[in-house]
Enzyme design. Structure first.
Site, PDB file in Angstrom:
ATOM      1  CE  LYS A 106      53.409  33.740  50.969  1.00  0.00           C
ATOM      2  NZ  LYS A 106      52.117  34.099  51.587  1.00  0.00           N
ATOM      3  CD  GLU A 149      49.435  37.619  53.050  1.00  0.00           C
ATOM      4  OE1 GLU A 149      49.855  36.620  52.427  1.00  0.00           O
ATOM      5  OE2 GLU A 149      49.495  38.784  52.603  1.00  0.00           O
ATOM      6  CB  CYS A 185      42.811  34.739  37.573  1.00  0.00           C
ATOM      7  SG  CYS A 185      42.876  33.015  37.133  1.00  0.00           S
ATOM      8  CB  SER A 226      48.172  41.388  42.231  1.00  0.00           C
ATOM      9  OG  SER A 226      49.314  41.551  43.028  1.00  0.00           O
ATOM     10  CG  PHE A 264      42.483  36.156  48.336  1.00  0.00           C
ATOM     11  CD1 PHE A 264      41.125  35.832  48.230  1.00  0.00           C
ATOM     12  CD2 PHE A 264      42.930  37.298  47.690  1.00  0.00           C
ATOM     13  CE1 PHE A 264      40.256  36.633  47.500  1.00  0.00           C
ATOM     14  CE2 PHE A 264      42.057  38.097  46.957  1.00  0.00           C
ATOM     15  CZ  PHE A 264      40.722  37.764  46.868  1.00  0.00           C
ATOM     16  CD  GLU A 269      42.834  41.421  38.825  1.00  0.00           C
ATOM     17  OE1 GLU A 269      43.901  41.751  39.366  1.00  0.00           O
ATOM     18  OE2 GLU A 269      42.553  40.249  38.532  1.00  0.00           O
TER      19      GLU A 269
HETATM   20  P1  NAD Z   1      48.688  39.218  45.885  1.00  0.00           P
HETATM   21  O1  NAD Z   1      49.617  39.540  44.776  1.00  0.00           O
HETATM   22  O2  NAD Z   1      48.322  40.310  46.822  1.00  0.00           O
HETATM   23  O3  NAD Z   1      49.292  38.055  46.797  1.00  0.00           O
HETATM   24  C1  NAD Z   1      49.713  36.832  46.271  1.00  0.00           C
HETATM   25  C2  NAD Z   1      50.855  36.281  47.110  1.00  0.00           C
HETATM   26  O4  NAD Z   1      51.958  37.189  47.057  1.00  0.00           O
HETATM   27  C3  NAD Z   1      50.511  36.089  48.579  1.00  0.00           C
HETATM   28  O5  NAD Z   1      51.043  34.857  49.000  1.00  0.00           O
HETATM   29  C4  NAD Z   1      51.180  37.255  49.274  1.00  0.00           C
HETATM   30  O6  NAD Z   1      51.653  36.920  50.567  1.00  0.00           O
HETATM   31  C5  NAD Z   1      52.359  37.591  48.365  1.00  0.00           C
HETATM   32  N1  NAD Z   1      52.647  39.035  48.308  1.00  0.00           N
HETATM   33  C6  NAD Z   1      51.737  40.043  48.257  1.00  0.00           C
HETATM   34  N2  NAD Z   1      52.364  41.231  48.183  1.00  0.00           N
HETATM   35  C7  NAD Z   1      53.702  40.976  48.179  1.00  0.00           C
HETATM   36  C8  NAD Z   1      54.867  41.795  48.120  1.00  0.00           C
HETATM   37  N3  NAD Z   1      54.775  43.121  48.049  1.00  0.00           N
HETATM   38  N4  NAD Z   1      56.071  41.191  48.129  1.00  0.00           N
HETATM   39  C9  NAD Z   1      56.168  39.846  48.201  1.00  0.00           C
HETATM   40  N5  NAD Z   1      55.090  39.027  48.266  1.00  0.00           N
HETATM   41  C10 NAD Z   1      53.875  39.573  48.252  1.00  0.00           C
HETATM   42  O7  NAD Z   1      47.390  38.562  45.231  1.00  0.00           O
HETATM   43  P2  NAD Z   1      46.029  38.159  45.960  1.00  0.00           P
HETATM   44  O8  NAD Z   1      45.290  39.400  46.330  1.00  0.00           O
HETATM   45  O9  NAD Z   1      46.288  37.129  47.003  1.00  0.00           O
HETATM   46  O10 NAD Z   1      45.267  37.413  44.768  1.00  0.00           O
HETATM   47  C11 NAD Z   1      44.469  38.077  43.829  1.00  0.00           C
HETATM   48  C12 NAD Z   1      45.230  38.329  42.550  1.00  0.00           C
HETATM   49  O11 NAD Z   1      45.710  37.105  42.024  1.00  0.00           O
HETATM   50  C13 NAD Z   1      44.376  38.938  41.446  1.00  0.00           C
HETATM   51  O12 NAD Z   1      45.124  39.916  40.795  1.00  0.00           O
HETATM   52  C14 NAD Z   1      44.108  37.762  40.521  1.00  0.00           C
HETATM   53  O13 NAD Z   1      43.855  38.105  39.179  1.00  0.00           O
HETATM   54  C15 NAD Z   1      45.391  37.015  40.648  1.00  0.00           C
HETATM   55  N6  NAD Z   1      45.236  35.623  40.257  1.00  0.00           N
HETATM   56  C16 NAD Z   1      45.785  35.253  39.073  1.00  0.00           C
HETATM   57  C17 NAD Z   1      45.651  33.949  38.637  1.00  0.00           C
HETATM   58  C18 NAD Z   1      46.229  33.519  37.330  1.00  0.00           C
HETATM   59  O14 NAD Z   1      46.218  32.350  37.032  1.00  0.00           O
HETATM   60  N7  NAD Z   1      46.739  34.425  36.513  1.00  0.00           N
HETATM   61  C19 NAD Z   1      44.969  33.010  39.431  1.00  0.00           C
HETATM   62  C20 NAD Z   1      44.435  33.429  40.641  1.00  0.00           C
HETATM   63  C21 NAD Z   1      44.580  34.743  41.051  1.00  0.00           C
END
Ligand code: NAD
Length: 481
Positions: A173, A176, A281, A226, A149, A382
């Site tokens: 994708k 959401e 991140c 994450s 997000f 985090e």
């Molecule tokens: P998230 O893991 O909750 O969601 C990311 C994506 O995964 C979304 O599209 C979501 O629909 C999907 N998703 C979530 N849970 C899922 C599951 N159980 N099964 C399958 N798909 C699932 O992450 P977020 O809250 O959207 O973003 C924040 C996180 O992203 C933080 O941890 C941040 O550090 C990380 N991030 C990392 C980088 C990097 O380059 N390393 C960059 C940006 C953000």
């Protein structure tokens, strides 16, 4: 309220589901859109359309493929303000931060426009008398990205332009939580006029992700989010034989030596920790002071934290917006409480923030937690909010050891005026992105982006040459005539 639909085979396709989740403007608390929780049906439609489009897109000469990207780049630039407003509305960051995010997105499109030069192969004549060996780069087929997000406009562009320029077809994708930015960008993609099925978008959450991970036509998956989800995606996609890269979470330390320029350091650390409300991140979230650096840095960072202007990111003069939603606000506040219970002191406490005129907003003011202990929950977790934890050690060696003992390794920074200390830090630190007197060590599009240890699962990273390696398969041809 915006109705979010999918974009498949160059058509806006209504979701086949009746399940939706609400998208709120995190500053106002207003519901502004509904994301359909699509799944197997829509992913299958997109994957089939992309698979059908692949043979002729692959045959389209690379110098013609990039003409579409030039057009996309121009449209992104022409609509820079409008896209940035959408980002601020659904994601909460300030308008300036949204604009900066899109600068990075556009930069990736520009770099991918150099693909005719970058995806050339190699030739060696006479590997044996009269025998030549050629290495060709060929696209993989259908590739997909699952996005988080916090950078709804930029992160898809770590991948989309490289995937398309190298001759793959593509599905995104979006998260959401923030579907409106990509919906807007797809209205520009529609104007570009890519051939049918070359670039597609499916909205949804876990069901859509699982369908992508399992779809036999999808050859490669990139993920950003994450660590928990990254591990799951990496494992399941690999089990299904796909090429996969999964970028995970972070807990980025900054080490401050006594010989650092404290004014510059505290300004840059504050910008890194509280920019985008700490939801980056690459946000610094642990400040480790060494020896005498402690007192002056603490005073200055507390001052920077308590004077930051917090509010709606579309209003003038605002330096920090809200976190993504009320659930996240609650979580961040609970983590501050956990830190206090573990013995940390909240020198600046951002809990219980309300902003006049935006009483329903998910605001947490900048927070400084001092005396955080190694091994505590607040050290390990985090937070992904505007909270800077502070720790203190006696030497740069101790600071490096502490940093390398953490599960995450996305970014680490050092502030110093000593070249020797900087060289030691660069050499010994285990992080994907290393900063020396830099608060946010974000690589340009022509360098690889990715973390280390629990922040990254895979080998090839995002952007730059790694993106070309990720999106092409190397074929070797040995010929004798
Ligand atoms: P998230 O893991 O909750 O969601 C990311 C994506 O995964 C979304 O599209 C979501 O629909 C999907 N998703 C979530 N849970 C899922 C599951 N159980 N099964 C399958 N798909 C699932 O992450 P977020 O809250 O959207 O973003 C924040 C996180 O992203 C933080 O941890 C941040 O550090 C990380 N991030 C990392 C980088 C990097 O380059 N390393 C960059 C940006 C953000």
């Amino acid at each position: 309220m915006k109705q979010i639909v999918n974009y498949i085979n160059n058509e806006w396709i209504d979701p086949k589901t009746s399940e939706y989740i609400e998208v709120t403007n995190p500053a106002t608390g207003q519901v502004i859109a509904k994301t359909p929780l699509c799944g197997e049906t829509e992913v299958d439609m997109a994957a089939k359309a992309a698979a059908k489009a692949f043979p002729s897109w692959r045959q389209t000469p690379v110098q013609d493929r990039i003409q579409y990207l030039f057009r996309l780049r121009d449209l992104l630039k022409e609509n820079h303000d409008e896209i940035s407003r959408v980002i601020t509305k659904e994601c909460g960051k300030t308008f300036g931060e949204s604009k900066a995010e899109m600068v990075r997105a556009i930069e990736n499109v520009e770099v991918a426009c150099g693909m005719p030069m970058m995806m050339k192969g190699d030739v060696s004549e006479d590997i044996s008398p009269g025998i030549d060996e050629i290495m060709l780069r060929q696209p993989l087929g259908v590739c997909a990205t699952i996005a988080p997000f916090n950078f709804p406009g930029m992160i898809p562009f770590w991948y989309l332009p490289y995937a398309l320029a190298t001759g793959n077809t593509y599905i995104i994708k979006p998260s959401e939580k923030v579907p409106m930015t990509m919906k807007f960008i797809f209205s520009l993609i529609e104007q570009v006029g890519f051939p049918n099925g070359v670039v597609n978008m499916v909205n949804g959450a876990k069901n859509a992700v699982d369908a992508i991970l399992d779809h036999p036509a999808i050859r490669a998956i990139t993920f950003v989010g994450s660590t928990q989800t990254a591990k799951y995606i990496y494992r399941r996609a690999a089990e299904n034989g796909k090429r996969v890269q999964a970028q995970g979470g972070a807990k980025n330390p900054v080490i401050i030596l006594p010989d650092a320029d404290m004014e510059m350091t505290s300004t840059m650390v504050a910008d890194s920790a509280f920019g985008c409300a700490g939801q980056r991140c690459l946000a610094v979230s642990l400040a480790i002071t060494v020896a005498d650096a402690r007192n002056s840095f603490t005073e200055m960072i507390c001052d920077a934290a308590s004077t930051r202007t917090v509010g709606y990111g579309l209003d003038d003069g605002v330096q920090m917006g809200p976190v993504i939603n009320s659930h996240s606000k609650e979580r961040v506040e609970q983590l501050i409480e956990t830190g206090s219970k573990e013995g940390a002191s909240a020198l600046v406490d951002g809990r219980g923030t309300t902003i006049n005129g935006y009483e329903e907003g998910a605001f947490v003011r900048p927070t400084i937690l001092a005396d955080v202990e190694p091994g505590s929950d607040i050290w390990k977790t985090e937070i992904f909010g505007p909270v800077l934890s502070m720790m203190h050690v006696n030497s740069v060696e101790d600071a490096i050891e502490l940093t390398n003992s953490h599960i995450y390794g996305n970014q680490a920074s050092l502030f110093t005026s000593s070249g020797r200390a900087a060289r030691k830090f660069r050499y010994e630190i285990d992080a994907g992105n290393v900063g020396i007197n830099i608060g946010v060590a974000a690589p340009m599009a022509f360098f690889p982006f990715g973390g280390s240890r629990g922040s990254f699962y895979g080998d090839l990273k995002a952007q730059g040459q790694d993106a070309i390696d990720f999106y092409t398969d190397k074929r070797v041809v040995i010929t004798r005539w």
